[in-house]
Design a protein around this motif. Structure first.
Motif, PDB file in Angstrom:
ATOM      1  N   LEU A 111       0.821  -1.207   0.000  1.00 53.97           N
ATOM      2  CA  LEU A 111       0.000   0.000   0.000  1.00 53.97           C
ATOM      3  C   LEU A 111       0.857   1.260   0.000  1.00 53.97           C
ATOM      4  O   LEU A 111       0.426   2.325  -0.473  1.00 53.97           O
ATOM      5  CB  LEU A 111      -0.925   0.010   1.226  1.00 53.97           C
ATOM      6  N   GLY A 114       1.290   3.475  -3.098  1.00 53.91           N
ATOM      7  CA  GLY A 114       0.296   4.466  -3.500  1.00 53.91           C
ATOM      8  C   GLY A 114      -0.551   4.096  -4.693  1.00 53.91           C
ATOM      9  O   GLY A 114      -1.064   4.979  -5.380  1.00 53.91           O
ATOM     10  N   ASP A 117      -6.190   4.295  -2.942  1.00 53.13           N
ATOM     11  CA  ASP A 117      -6.437   5.280  -1.889  1.00 53.13           C
ATOM     12  C   ASP A 117      -6.875   4.643  -0.578  1.00 53.13           C
ATOM     13  O   ASP A 117      -6.954   5.323   0.448  1.00 53.13           O
ATOM     14  CB  ASP A 117      -7.518   6.271  -2.342  1.00 53.13           C
ATOM     15  N   GLY A 118      -7.179   3.350  -0.596  1.00 54.00           N
ATOM     16  CA  GLY A 118      -7.614   2.657   0.612  1.00 54.00           C
ATOM     17  C   GLY A 118      -7.843   1.188   0.315  1.00 54.00           C
ATOM     18  O   GLY A 118      -7.907   0.777  -0.848  1.00 54.00           O
ATOM     19  N   THR A 139      -1.857   4.210   4.315  1.00 56.23           N
ATOM     20  CA  THR A 139      -3.103   4.153   3.552  1.00 56.23           C
ATOM     21  C   THR A 139      -4.242   3.662   4.440  1.00 56.23           C
ATOM     22  O   THR A 139      -4.078   2.710   5.203  1.00 56.23           O
ATOM     23  CB  THR A 139      -2.938   3.203   2.350  1.00 56.23           C
TER      24      THR A 139
END
Length: 357
Positions: A111, A114, A117-118, A139
């Motif tokens: 994570l 990047g 986003d989640g 994240t």
């Protein structure tokens, strides 16, 4: 094929690159400029660079859903609910299969690159290594499952303890007195909690005779092998409680191969109430753990976390309900839902509490 650049679009439209960029990204630009730039983009076949846009926005508009087995129907049901929620907010859902506990750790560590986003994570095993990775990731993550009480993360839980109480109570009401519990691996989170739930449920019925066997996995084939081990033993039970629907379906098949009629000579129940439970014959009595609801709540918690990173962590427990079918009664409810008599034993509603810390 050579990618068309925004510089080419700007030149074709007769505007500056900055004006073309504003027009294509919905920023302030005159209607005339927007019309010229959009026409030029369509004519040239321009496709925006998603990576560049993500860097400008600081967001990828992608969310990850990571599960141990993408073929398990309960995960598929959760995924459908998650996708409906996140797509309505403009996000794309990326699916990842973790398999082993070490793979879950790798997924969480990644994570930091990047690419989303989640994440909504449903780990089969919760290890110290995974907890460390979750604590370090920048994240937002929502966990479908149980974590230690001192872990400050949003979680959505099933209630396996109540699920076992419902199914054991149903079997007692059906005059079953010798129950075998076919679990999955007990070093997994669902295996441990369903084992504990079964043990607690049978304590309320001291006249029951019980035994347990652990299947190698939460699959049909593993359930088949474990059920045969039980049914070919010296003392055959009159009921099998399976730790999930896949094991339960394997148990029905094992009984049939041994010449036993379900439910006349042996009854079988499952947990999860997946679509498969209503397709097999006889239909599999199962406890619905609210997979769709758990997925929906997890997605909403993740979106809320992204919007407000400093909000307090929440734990939500989704209540189970018993769905009676032909594998445990001679006259099942043909609608495939809990009968009126069973509704009095259903757990209802959602429990929500703030996690410690």
């Amino acid at each position: 094929m050579v990618r068309v650049t925004i510089t080419q679009v700007a030149a074709h439209a007769g505007v500056s690159v900055a004006s073309a960029s504003r027009a294509l990204n919905g920023q302030i630009a005159s209607a005339e400029t927007v019309a010229k730039v959009q026409h030029a983009a369509a004519t040239l076949g321009y496709v925006a660079d998603a990576t560049a846009q993500s860097l400008k926005r600081g967001r990828t508009k992608q969310l990850a859903y990571a599960v141990a087995d993408i073929g398990n129907p309960v995960y598929v049901e959760m995924m459908s609910a998650i996708e409906r929620v996140v797509s309505a907010s403009g996000y794309r859902l990326v699916l990842s299969s973790t398999g082993t506990s070490s793979s879950s750790v790798d997924v969480v560590r990644d994570l930091g690159r990047g690419y989303v986003d989640g994440m909504i994570l449903s780990p089969l095993r919760v290890t110290d290594e995974l907890l460390t990775a979750l604590a370090k990731t920048p994240t937002p993550v929502v966990v479908l499952g149980r974590l230690p009480d001192d872990v400050n993360l949003d979680t959505v839980r099933a209630d396996s303890l109540t699920a076992m109480r419902l199914v054991v109570g149903h079997l007692v009401a059906e005059d079953r007195r010798d129950i075998a519990f076919v679990n999955g691996p007990v070093d997994t989170t669902p295996g441990a909690f369903r084992r504990d739930g079964f043990a607690a449920a049978v304590l309320a019925h001291p006249l029951l005779t019980t035994r347990s066997v652990d299947a190698e996995d939460f699959t049909i084939s593993a359930g088949y092998a474990a059920a045969r081990q039980v049914l070919e033993g010296d003392r055959r039970p009159d009921a099998i409680v399976a730790a999930n629907d896949l094991i339960g379906i394997g148990a029905i098949r094992a009984a049939e191969d041994l010449g036993l009629r379900v439910p006349h000579e042996i009854v079988v129940t499952g947990i999860d109430n997946t679509e498969l439970a209503g397709v097999v014959r006889p239909g599999l009595t199962s406890v619905d753990l609210g997979a769709e609801e758990r997925g929906r709540v997890a997605a909403e918690l993740l979106l809320a976390r992204i919007a407000e990173p400093s909000r307090a962590a929440h734990t939500v427990t989704v209540a189970p309900s018993l769905v009676v079918r032909g594998s445990s009664v001679h006259r099942p409810n043909t609608q495939g839902h809990a009968s009126p008599a069973d509704r009095s034993t259903e757990a209802t509603g959602l429990g929500e509490e703030r996690a410690a810390g």
